[in-house]
Design a protein around this motif. Structure first.
Motif, PDB file in Angstrom:
ATOM      1  N   ASN A 190      46.822  36.519  51.183  1.00 14.73           N
ATOM      2  CA  ASN A 190      46.440  36.133  49.822  1.00 14.73           C
ATOM      3  C   ASN A 190      45.466  37.159  49.266  1.00 14.73           C
ATOM      4  OD1 ASN A 190      46.151  34.677  47.457  1.00 14.73           O
ATOM      5  ND2 ASN A 190      44.622  33.281  48.311  1.00 14.73           N
ATOM      6  N   ASN A 191      46.004  38.261  48.742  1.00 10.24           N
ATOM      7  CA  ASN A 191      45.169  39.272  48.098  1.00 10.24           C
ATOM      8  C   ASN A 191      45.748  39.601  46.730  1.00 10.24           C
ATOM      9  OD1 ASN A 191      46.526  42.170  48.081  1.00 10.24           O
ATOM     10  ND2 ASN A 191      47.078  41.226  50.050  1.00 10.24           N
ATOM     11  N   GLU A 245      40.251  39.317  47.625  1.00  9.20           N
ATOM     12  CA  GLU A 245      40.862  38.595  48.740  1.00  9.20           C
ATOM     13  C   GLU A 245      40.668  37.101  48.509  1.00  9.20           C
ATOM     14  OE1 GLU A 245      39.331  40.059  52.426  1.00  9.20           O
ATOM     15  OE2 GLU A 245      40.266  42.037  52.195  1.00  9.20           O
ATOM     16  N   ASN A 246      41.726  36.358  48.734  1.00  3.85           N
ATOM     17  CA  ASN A 246      41.713  34.910  48.535  1.00  3.85           C
ATOM     18  C   ASN A 246      41.256  34.508  47.139  1.00  3.85           C
ATOM     19  OD1 ASN A 246      42.489  34.354  51.291  1.00  3.85           O
ATOM     20  ND2 ASN A 246      40.395  34.914  51.880  1.00  3.85           N
ATOM     21  N   PRO A 247      41.947  35.010  46.107  1.00  2.28           N
ATOM     22  CA  PRO A 247      41.575  34.632  44.744  1.00  2.28           C
ATOM     23  C   PRO A 247      41.768  33.136  44.515  1.00  2.28           C
ATOM     24  CG  PRO A 247      43.707  35.719  44.767  1.00  2.28           C
ATOM     25  CD  PRO A 247      43.141  35.873  46.138  1.00  2.28           C
ATOM     26  N   LYS A 248      40.933  32.577  43.673  1.00  4.33           N
ATOM     27  CA  LYS A 248      40.971  31.136  43.402  1.00  4.33           C
ATOM     28  C   LYS A 248      41.744  30.872  42.116  1.00  4.33           C
ATOM     29  CE  LYS A 248      37.883  27.180  42.553  1.00  4.33           C
ATOM     30  NZ  LYS A 248      36.471  26.735  42.418  1.00  4.33           N
ATOM     31  N   ASN A 249      42.647  29.890  42.159  1.00  3.06           N
ATOM     32  CA  ASN A 249      43.338  29.450  40.955  1.00  3.06           C
ATOM     33  C   ASN A 249      42.470  28.408  40.259  1.00  3.06           C
ATOM     34  OD1 ASN A 249      45.697  31.015  41.303  1.00  3.06           O
ATOM     35  ND2 ASN A 249      46.477  29.536  42.786  1.00  3.06           N
ATOM     36  N   LEU A 250      41.880  28.822  39.150  1.00  3.14           N
ATOM     37  CA  LEU A 250      40.943  27.937  38.460  1.00  3.14           C
ATOM     38  C   LEU A 250      41.669  26.819  37.721  1.00  3.14           C
ATOM     39  CD1 LEU A 250      38.348  30.380  36.860  1.00  3.14           C
ATOM     40  CD2 LEU A 250      37.972  28.785  38.735  1.00  3.14           C
ATOM     41  N   GLU A 293      36.789  24.331  35.713  1.00  3.90           N
ATOM     42  CA  GLU A 293      36.218  24.954  36.905  1.00  3.90           C
ATOM     43  C   GLU A 293      35.691  26.334  36.585  1.00  3.90           C
ATOM     44  OE1 GLU A 293      38.891  22.825  40.420  1.00  3.90           O
ATOM     45  OE2 GLU A 293      39.352  24.872  39.806  1.00  3.90           O
ATOM     46  N   TYR A 294      34.907  26.902  37.502  1.00  4.32           N
ATOM     47  CA  TYR A 294      34.346  28.228  37.257  1.00  4.32           C
ATOM     48  C   TYR A 294      34.256  29.002  38.571  1.00  4.32           C
ATOM     49  CZ  TYR A 294      30.023  26.328  39.215  1.00  4.32           C
ATOM     50  OH  TYR A 294      29.093  25.758  40.042  1.00  4.32           O
ATOM     51  N   VAL A 295      34.047  30.298  38.468  1.00  5.41           N
ATOM     52  CA  VAL A 295      33.787  31.136  39.644  1.00  5.41           C
ATOM     53  C   VAL A 295      32.446  31.836  39.452  1.00  5.41           C
ATOM     54  CG1 VAL A 295      36.185  31.546  40.212  1.00  5.41           C
ATOM     55  CG2 VAL A 295      35.070  33.055  38.595  1.00  5.41           C
TER      56      VAL A 295
END
Length: 354
Positions: free
Chosen positions: A328-329, A343-348, A352-354
């Motif tokens: 998952n990159n 690496e390991n991106p989050k599906n918002l 939600e926030y990052v």
């Protein structure tokens, strides 16, 4: 240490420079660029310590100007990057450390027509045929391919998706050829709807030293191109795939066998998967791709490995052929922005926030 990078104003060359500045071995080097300087951003971004304007390789003064720069600067090595310049240096080398494929390999690989003819019948390339402007409008011309078909400019060294289009019928094909007045010779081929890959390889004296696979997912300003392909990837990922690797290396080895040559330098095999998911070779580029520095972000600095090899120090390279990328990159590129590797991106989700 002093390093020259040619074609220095172009995106791919600037990304090679970025990779080398990320290298512990070369980050303090003096970097000299030369280019025809038609891309003014590359001139005035001042990424290089010095930038020389030079004539094109077809200009009679090219060799004289280049030799004077080499005599004045006395660099340790030259990274020859644009395809037409790689071809020139393969035929007419200068007395300085550089690493390019043989002239026979370059002559064949730079021509889509020659490449497809050599690999025809091997299952490594899509079914294709050459198509002149006149033939396309000849009512008696017999097409051997079915629609939809992919059409593109067949000229040597063509990049950035020039002339590319998926034609669903003869009317669309002729309309596309009609409006692309600057192209006289096209290549038509079976349409491959699957993944779009680039296999980046570094060779020395026939030995494969390093390899990495990228998948192109989206393109910068894709809406401005009818094909959706602009040649500059905005979103992609790195893969480890034995089948794609095998197909790409098979094609390179067949071209070496056909030209009776030993492989040297960096080549990038562009591939597109057909309806059965089998990756077919669409081009073999004797140059870097624009997103090359993202490999350095991911821990695989191909430009560093290339320069080390160019300097005759390949024994210093780490032994692994490739690295294992996280499944998952993702990497991202945009206009006026530095590229990003994740690496390991989050599906918002909403809120939600990052």
């Amino acid at each position: 240490m002093k390093i020259v990078i040619t074609g220095a104003c172009a995106v791919s060359s600037r990304n090679v420079l970025r990779s080398l500045k990320m290298s512990e071995k070369f980050k303090n080097a003096t970097f000299i660029g030369w280019d025809m300087c038609s891309i003014l951003y590359g001139v005035y971004s001042h990424n290089f310590d010095r930038m020389y304007k030079v004539p094109g390789v077809n200009d009679p003064k090219y060799r004289e100007v280049i030799q004077k720069i080499l005599d004045d600067e006395k660099p340790d090595a030259v990274m020859v990057l644009p395809e037409v310049e790689v071809l020139y240096w393969s035929k007419h080398p200068f007395d300085i450390h550089h690493l390019v494929p043989s002239p026979e390999f370059c002559e064949l690989a730079i021509s889509k027509r020659k490449l497809f003819n050599i690999l025809k019948g091997t299952g490594l390339v899509p079914l294709s045929e050459d198509l002149s402007r006149d033939a396309a409008f000849d009512i008696n011309y017999k097409f051997h391919l079915e629609f939809p078909m992919w059409v593109r400019d067949a000229s040597a060294g063509t990049a950035s998706g020039k002339g590319s289009f998926m034609a669903h019928n003869i009317r669309e094909l002729r309309a596309w050829i009609e409006i692309n007045t600057g192209i006289d010779n096209f290549q038509i081929s079976e349409f491959c709807p699957g993944g779009n890959y680039g296999v980046l390889c570094l060779f020395e004296k026939g030995k494969l030293l390093k390899l990495a696979i990228a998948e192109r997912l989206e393109y910068i300003m894709s809406k401005v191109a009818v094909s959706g392909i602009t040649g500059n990837t905005s979103k992609g990922r790195f893969l480890n795939n034995e089948n794609i690797k095998k197909q790409a290396l098979d094609a390179i080895h067949r071209i070496c066998d056909a030209t009776n040559t030993i492989m040297n330098g960096v080549v990038v095999v562009d591939m597109k998967a057909d309806a059965n998911g089998i990756a077919k070779v669409t081009e073999i580029n004797i140059r870097y791709v624009a997103y090359n520095c993202l490999l350095a972000n991911a821990g695989f600095n191909l430009a560093e490995y290339h320069l080390i090899t160019t300097l005759g120090q390949s024994r210093e390279l780490s032994p692994e052929l490739e690295i294992q990328f996280p499944k998952n990159n993702m990497w991202l590129r945009d206009v006026d922005a530095l590229p990003i590797y994740i690496e390991n991106p989050k599906n918002l989700g909403i809120g939600e926030y990052v």
